[in-house]
Design an enzyme around this catalytic site. Structure first.
Site, PDB file in Angstrom:
ATOM      1  N   TYR A  69     -19.084  45.562  79.248  1.00 46.49           N
ATOM      2  CA  TYR A  69     -18.837  44.933  80.765  1.00 46.49           C
ATOM      3  C   TYR A  69     -20.107  44.901  81.456  1.00 46.49           C
ATOM      4  CZ  TYR A  69     -20.166  49.573  82.708  1.00 46.49           C
ATOM      5  OH  TYR A  69     -21.011  50.516  83.145  1.00 46.49           O
ATOM      6  N   LYS A  79     -23.882  48.347  77.275  1.00 47.93           N
ATOM      7  CA  LYS A  79     -23.075  48.521  78.427  1.00 47.93           C
ATOM      8  C   LYS A  79     -21.731  48.592  77.932  1.00 47.93           C
ATOM      9  CE  LYS A  79     -23.092  47.513  83.366  1.00 47.93           C
ATOM     10  NZ  LYS A  79     -23.464  48.807  83.786  1.00 47.93           N
ATOM     11  N   GLU A 132     -31.748  59.049  82.675  1.00 51.93           N
ATOM     12  CA  GLU A 132     -31.213  58.337  84.018  1.00 51.93           C
ATOM     13  C   GLU A 132     -30.155  59.141  84.575  1.00 51.93           C
ATOM     14  OE1 GLU A 132     -29.474  54.695  82.462  1.00 51.93           O
ATOM     15  OE2 GLU A 132     -28.724  55.408  80.705  1.00 51.93           O
ATOM     16  N   LEU A 148     -29.663  52.845  79.774  1.00 49.32           N
ATOM     17  CA  LEU A 148     -29.408  51.224  80.097  1.00 49.32           C
ATOM     18  C   LEU A 148     -30.446  50.329  80.551  1.00 49.32           C
ATOM     19  CD1 LEU A 148     -26.832  49.294  80.153  1.00 49.32           C
ATOM     20  CD2 LEU A 148     -26.833  49.866  82.548  1.00 49.32           C
TER      21      LEU A 148
END
Length: 289
Positions: A35, A149, A181, A205
């Site tokens: 996505y 993702k 993160e 990511l």
């Protein structure tokens, strides 16, 4: 947050109330999909190409064949804006799964990927941008390919929920004290005028706003160092901030019980916020010509 009525589904535009989800769908049953969330300012996409490129990189990583070339997908996304008469601030949620087929762990043969996208209103988080946010720290229990993702977000959801229950905006994730993160954003530490953040690896990511921030830093002559920092480093940080498509460049003023410096957004965070706003405005005006 209102959802606009026209939904993109299999290259057709239908009313969201008439959308039918297949019972046997790879995304629902396996999280077998990817996505993107793309920011919209005044009815125009921001960092659209970066998001589309990342979508195709994620698809390649999980061996998913996207049904359209990039230029056709972009045309469909543009058409989605037009059909919804979108002129406000918002976001597009775009999802692709391997398709609908009888449930089996092995990839189905001769099945077309399912793709849909919809628009939601999303105003800028102006109060948080001005005053900063509080976050918590949580152990990073995600898988080892976070650069994809994918739809497999349960660890992220649990971390974000814990932060919410503690009255905080986000959760900083760490592996044995080394910060990776946040649950839905990239995170940065500023020390002695230099920005530190985890290097681009499979463990994080590769954020589209992160790429923009690296560019802004270069333009502003602010050292951008891809080196992971630790939980202990947070105690002496001059500034901290996080980035994402919906959070923009968002200062962090408190981590767990640790106040960051004077507890206010710092000068480098503010400079990057200004650069972000300028860049978004330029792109919007360029697209609108």
């Amino acid at each position: 947050m209102g959802v606009y009525p026209v939904v993109l589904s299999q290259a057709k535009f239908v009313h969201r109330d008439s959308l039918k989800y297949p019972f046997e769908e790879r995304g629902l049953q396996f999280g077998d999909g990817i996505y993107e969330v793309i920011r919209i300012y005044h009815g125009k996409y921001y960092l659209l190409m970066e998001h589309v490129e990342r979508l195709y990189q994620s698809a390649e990583a999980i061996k998913l064949n996207l049904p359209y070339p990039k230029h056709e997908l972009i045309e469909l996304l543009d058409d989605l804006l037009q059909r919804n008469n979108m002129t406000e601030n918002g976001k597009v949620y775009l999802q692709v799964t391997r398709g609908s087929a009888p449930r089996d762990h092995v990839f189905p043969q001769n099945v077309t990927a399912n793709i849909y996208a919809y628009i939601s209103k999303q105003e800028r988080p102006l109060e948080q941008l001005k005053h900063g946010v509080c976050v918590i720290t949580e152990r990073d229990i995600r898988w080892e390919k976070c650069y994809i993702k994918s739809l497999n977000l349960l660890p992220n959801v649990l971390a974000k929920q814990t932060a919410n229950e503690k009255g905080c905006y986000e959760a900083i994730l760490h592996k044995d004290g080394l910060v990776t993160e946040c649950s839905s954003s990239n995170v940065y530490l500023v020390k002695n005028g230099q920005i530190y953040t985890h290097p681009i690896t499979e463990n994080i990511l590769h954020g589209c706003v992160r790429m923009a921030v690296e560019r802004f830093s270069s333009e502003l002559n602010i050292p951008f160092i891809e080196k992971a920092f630790t939980l202990d480093d947070i105690k002496t940080a001059d500034e901290m901030f996080l980035t994402s498509s919906t959070s923009e460049v968002l200062p962090i003023v408190k981590v767990d019980n640790i106040q960051i410096a004077d507890g206010k957004p710092g000068p480098i965070s503010k400079r990057l916020q200004a650069a972000y706003e300028k860049d978004a405005l330029i792109q919007i005006e360029t697209v609108g010509q």
